[in-house]
Scaffold this motif. Structure first.
Motif, PDB file in Angstrom:
ATOM      1  N   GLN A   9       0.826  -1.207   0.000  1.00  0.00           N
ATOM      2  CA  GLN A   9       0.000   0.000   0.000  1.00  0.00           C
ATOM      3  C   GLN A   9       0.864   1.263   0.000  1.00  0.00           C
ATOM      4  OE1 GLN A   9      -3.261  -0.327  -0.476  1.00  0.00           O
ATOM      5  NE2 GLN A   9      -3.317   1.863  -0.776  1.00  0.00           N
ATOM      6  N   GLU A  10       1.912   1.267   0.809  1.00  0.00           N
ATOM      7  CA  GLU A  10       2.818   2.417   0.843  1.00  0.00           C
ATOM      8  C   GLU A  10       3.543   2.578  -0.486  1.00  0.00           C
ATOM      9  OE1 GLU A  10       4.103   2.489   5.545  1.00  0.00           O
ATOM     10  OE2 GLU A  10       4.935   0.928   4.245  1.00  0.00           O
ATOM     11  N   PHE A  11       3.970   1.449  -1.071  1.00  0.00           N
ATOM     12  CA  PHE A  11       4.652   1.467  -2.368  1.00  0.00           C
ATOM     13  C   PHE A  11       3.747   2.032  -3.454  1.00  0.00           C
ATOM     14  CE2 PHE A  11       5.819  -0.954  -6.297  1.00  0.00           C
ATOM     15  CZ  PHE A  11       7.035  -0.325  -6.541  1.00  0.00           C
ATOM     16  N   LEU A  12       2.491   1.602  -3.452  1.00  0.00           N
ATOM     17  CA  LEU A  12       1.528   2.101  -4.450  1.00  0.00           C
ATOM     18  C   LEU A  12       1.352   3.611  -4.323  1.00  0.00           C
ATOM     19  CD1 LEU A  12      -1.268  -0.636  -4.270  1.00  0.00           C
ATOM     20  CD2 LEU A  12       0.630  -0.476  -5.887  1.00  0.00           C
ATOM     21  N   GLN A  13       1.296   4.091  -3.092  1.00  0.00           N
ATOM     22  CA  GLN A  13       1.139   5.527  -2.872  1.00  0.00           C
ATOM     23  C   GLN A  13       2.391   6.299  -3.270  1.00  0.00           C
ATOM     24  OE1 GLN A  13       0.041   5.693   1.261  1.00  0.00           O
ATOM     25  NE2 GLN A  13      -2.137   5.529   0.812  1.00  0.00           N
ATOM     26  N   ILE A  14       3.556   5.774  -2.937  1.00  0.00           N
ATOM     27  CA  ILE A  14       4.811   6.449  -3.271  1.00  0.00           C
ATOM     28  C   ILE A  14       4.958   6.580  -4.785  1.00  0.00           C
ATOM     29  CG2 ILE A  14       7.337   6.173  -3.298  1.00  0.00           C
ATOM     30  CD1 ILE A  14       7.019   4.857  -0.502  1.00  0.00           C
ATOM     31  N   MET A  15       4.683   5.494  -5.499  1.00  0.00           N
ATOM     32  CA  MET A  15       4.884   5.475  -6.943  1.00  0.00           C
ATOM     33  C   MET A  15       3.651   5.933  -7.720  1.00  0.00           C
ATOM     34  SD  MET A  15       8.004   4.625  -7.080  1.00  0.00           S
ATOM     35  CE  MET A  15       8.267   4.307  -8.807  1.00  0.00           C
ATOM     36  N   ASN A  16       2.521   6.072  -7.032  1.00  0.00           N
ATOM     37  CA  ASN A  16       1.260   6.468  -7.663  1.00  0.00           C
ATOM     38  C   ASN A  16       0.897   5.510  -8.806  1.00  0.00           C
ATOM     39  OD1 ASN A  16      -1.041   8.006  -7.936  1.00  0.00           O
ATOM     40  ND2 ASN A  16      -0.097   9.449  -9.363  1.00  0.00           N
ATOM     41  N   THR A  34      -0.074  -2.771 -11.808  1.00  0.00           N
ATOM     42  CA  THR A  34       1.232  -2.291 -12.279  1.00  0.00           C
ATOM     43  C   THR A  34       2.344  -2.804 -11.371  1.00  0.00           C
ATOM     44  OG1 THR A  34       0.257  -0.319 -13.268  1.00  0.00           O
ATOM     45  CG2 THR A  34       2.608  -0.229 -12.775  1.00  0.00           C
ATOM     46  N   ALA A  35       2.125  -2.755 -10.064  1.00  0.00           N
ATOM     47  CA  ALA A  35       3.121  -3.276  -9.122  1.00  0.00           C
ATOM     48  C   ALA A  35       3.362  -4.762  -9.374  1.00  0.00           C
ATOM     49  CB  ALA A  35       2.672  -3.038  -7.684  1.00  0.00           C
ATOM     50  N   GLN A  36       2.286  -5.505  -9.620  1.00  0.00           N
ATOM     51  CA  GLN A  36       2.409  -6.941  -9.916  1.00  0.00           C
ATOM     52  C   GLN A  36       3.227  -7.158 -11.185  1.00  0.00           C
ATOM     53  OE1 GLN A  36       0.979  -9.778  -8.194  1.00  0.00           O
ATOM     54  NE2 GLN A  36       2.457 -10.764  -9.542  1.00  0.00           N
ATOM     55  N   HIS A  37       2.951  -6.361 -12.206  1.00  0.00           N
ATOM     56  CA  HIS A  37       3.695  -6.468 -13.470  1.00  0.00           C
ATOM     57  C   HIS A  37       5.178  -6.168 -13.262  1.00  0.00           C
ATOM     58  CE1 HIS A  37       4.663  -6.264 -17.713  1.00  0.00           C
ATOM     59  NE2 HIS A  37       5.127  -5.016 -17.523  1.00  0.00           N
ATOM     60  N   TRP A  38       5.474  -5.125 -12.488  1.00  0.00           N
ATOM     61  CA  TRP A  38       6.865  -4.773 -12.223  1.00  0.00           C
ATOM     62  C   TRP A  38       7.577  -5.890 -11.482  1.00  0.00           C
ATOM     63  CZ3 TRP A  38       6.828   1.050 -10.361  1.00  0.00           C
ATOM     64  CH2 TRP A  38       6.435   1.851 -11.438  1.00  0.00           C
TER      65      TRP A  38
END
Length: 94
Positions: free
Chosen positions: A41-48, A53-57
């Motif tokens: 959740q923090e990562f998603l917010q930091i990277m917007n 997308t996070a899963q793909h990365w």
């Protein structure tokens, strides 16, 4: 029952101890990026970005992570490395 009136010496000791604590806190804030972790959740917010997308990365090896059970964590150093690898220097408009 009377009020406690600390001596000047006692107040100086307390102030010194508070200064020491403040220095310790400031030192802790300058922690090594390899020791700072963010959850998804923090990562998603930091990277917007979205969860997908996070899963793909992660799947494509673009970002390092660690997984404990269903919880995923990202190191600050890995996030910074991702940003630095994809940094484009500005051109001088020529």
């Amino acid at each position: 029952m009377g009020y406690y009136h600390p001596s000047h010496e006692k107040l100086e000791q307390i102030e010194e101890r508070l200064d020491d604590l403040l220095l310790m806190l400031k030192d802790k804030q300058r922690t090594n990026p390899d020791q700072v972790f963010f959850d998804t959740q923090e990562f998603l917010q930091i990277m917007n970005i979205s969860k997908r997308t996070a899963q793909h990365w992660r799947d494509s090896g673009l970002i390092g992570y660690c997984q404990i059970g269903y919880k995923i964590y990202y190191r600050l150093s890995d996030i910074l490395e991702l940003l630095n690898k994809n940094f484009k220097s500005p051109t001088n408009g020529k």
